[in-house]
Design a protein around this motif. Structure first.
Motif, PDB file in Angstrom:
ATOM      1  N   GLU A  60      75.092 114.254 -12.756  1.00  0.00           N
ATOM      2  CA  GLU A  60      76.374 114.585 -13.384  1.00  0.00           C
ATOM      3  C   GLU A  60      77.582 114.214 -12.523  1.00  0.00           C
ATOM      4  N   GLU A  61      77.429 114.299 -11.213  1.00  0.00           N
ATOM      5  CA  GLU A  61      78.532 113.993 -10.298  1.00  0.00           C
ATOM      6  C   GLU A  61      78.740 112.495 -10.092  1.00  0.00           C
ATOM      7  N   PHE A  62      77.904 111.669 -10.702  1.00  0.00           N
ATOM      8  CA  PHE A  62      77.952 110.232 -10.438  1.00  0.00           C
ATOM      9  C   PHE A  62      78.315 109.400 -11.659  1.00  0.00           C
ATOM     10  N   THR A  63      79.005 110.008 -12.621  1.00  0.00           N
ATOM     11  CA  THR A  63      79.478 109.229 -13.761  1.00  0.00           C
ATOM     12  C   THR A  63      80.617 108.323 -13.296  1.00  0.00           C
ATOM     13  N   ASP A  64      80.899 107.287 -14.065  1.00  0.00           N
ATOM     14  CA  ASP A  64      81.990 106.380 -13.688  1.00  0.00           C
ATOM     15  C   ASP A  64      83.309 107.128 -13.546  1.00  0.00           C
ATOM     16  N   ALA A  76      87.467 109.127  -9.960  1.00  0.00           N
ATOM     17  CA  ALA A  76      88.329 110.204  -9.448  1.00  0.00           C
ATOM     18  C   ALA A  76      88.152 110.369  -7.934  1.00  0.00           C
ATOM     19  N   LYS A  77      86.907 110.301  -7.471  1.00  0.00           N
ATOM     20  CA  LYS A  77      86.651 110.436  -6.032  1.00  0.00           C
ATOM     21  C   LYS A  77      87.281 109.294  -5.245  1.00  0.00           C
ATOM     22  N   LEU A  78      87.216 108.101  -5.804  1.00  0.00           N
ATOM     23  CA  LEU A  78      87.760 106.921  -5.120  1.00  0.00           C
ATOM     24  C   LEU A  78      89.238 106.695  -5.417  1.00  0.00           C
ATOM     25  N   GLN A  79      89.778 107.474  -6.345  1.00  0.00           N
ATOM     26  CA  GLN A  79      91.162 107.341  -6.813  1.00  0.00           C
ATOM     27  C   GLN A  79      91.444 105.930  -7.319  1.00  0.00           C
ATOM     28  N   LYS A  80      90.508 105.435  -8.107  1.00  0.00           N
ATOM     29  CA  LYS A  80      90.619 104.130  -8.752  1.00  0.00           C
ATOM     30  C   LYS A  80      90.278 104.302 -10.217  1.00  0.00           C
ATOM     31  N   SER A  81      90.453 103.256 -10.995  1.00  0.00           N
ATOM     32  CA  SER A  81      90.151 103.331 -12.419  1.00  0.00           C
ATOM     33  C   SER A  81      88.643 103.247 -12.660  1.00  0.00           C
ATOM     34  N   GLU A  82      88.222 103.726 -13.831  1.00  0.00           N
ATOM     35  CA  GLU A  82      86.820 103.601 -14.204  1.00  0.00           C
ATOM     36  C   GLU A  82      86.426 102.130 -14.273  1.00  0.00           C
ATOM     37  N   GLN A 132      83.308 100.181 -12.584  1.00  0.00           N
ATOM     38  CA  GLN A 132      82.372  99.354 -13.346  1.00  0.00           C
ATOM     39  C   GLN A 132      82.247  97.957 -12.739  1.00  0.00           C
ATOM     40  N   LYS A 133      83.368  97.394 -12.290  1.00  0.00           N
ATOM     41  CA  LYS A 133      83.327  96.077 -11.640  1.00  0.00           C
ATOM     42  C   LYS A 133      82.494  96.128 -10.368  1.00  0.00           C
ATOM     43  N   MET A 134      82.684  97.175  -9.571  1.00  0.00           N
ATOM     44  CA  MET A 134      81.922  97.285  -8.327  1.00  0.00           C
ATOM     45  C   MET A 134      80.434  97.467  -8.615  1.00  0.00           C
ATOM     46  N   ARG A 135      80.113  98.233  -9.651  1.00  0.00           N
ATOM     47  CA  ARG A 135      78.707  98.427 -10.009  1.00  0.00           C
ATOM     48  C   ARG A 135      78.085  97.110 -10.457  1.00  0.00           C
TER      49      ARG A 135
END
Length: 85
Positions: free
Chosen positions: A32-36, A41-47, A51-54
């Motif tokens: 649950e803590e690892f959704t995009d 939110a943790k990285l303070q970047k957009s979803e 997704q690009k990094m994944r």
């Protein structure tokens, strides 16, 4: 401030979070803590950036991932290269 992290620092943080996710999956814990959205939110970047990094971590050649991690190539540059191929 995480918004001022370089792409290499950001990508390295993302990889660490993915390792934690994989360990949680292995341990049969909640993901649950690892959704995009939560990673964003943790990285303070957009979803979308998450997704690009994944996608990069799954599809890019190891040499390209090393360039991103070392700061020789941006996340967006690497993503565009992956999309071309």
């Amino acid at each position: 401030d995480r918004r001022n992290l370089s792409d290499s620092e950001l990508f390295n943080m993302f990889q660490k979070l993915e390792e934690l996710k994989n360990q949680s999956k292995f341990d049969k814990k909640s993901l649950e803590e690892f959704t995009d959205s939560k990673l964003a939110a943790k990285l303070q970047k957009s979803e979308r950036q998450v997704q690009k990094m994944r996608e990069l971590s799954k599809k890019a050649e190891p040499e390209m991932l090393e360039k991103v991690s070392a700061g020789a190539m941006s996340i967006n540059q690497a993503y565009k290269e992956v999309k071309k191929n």
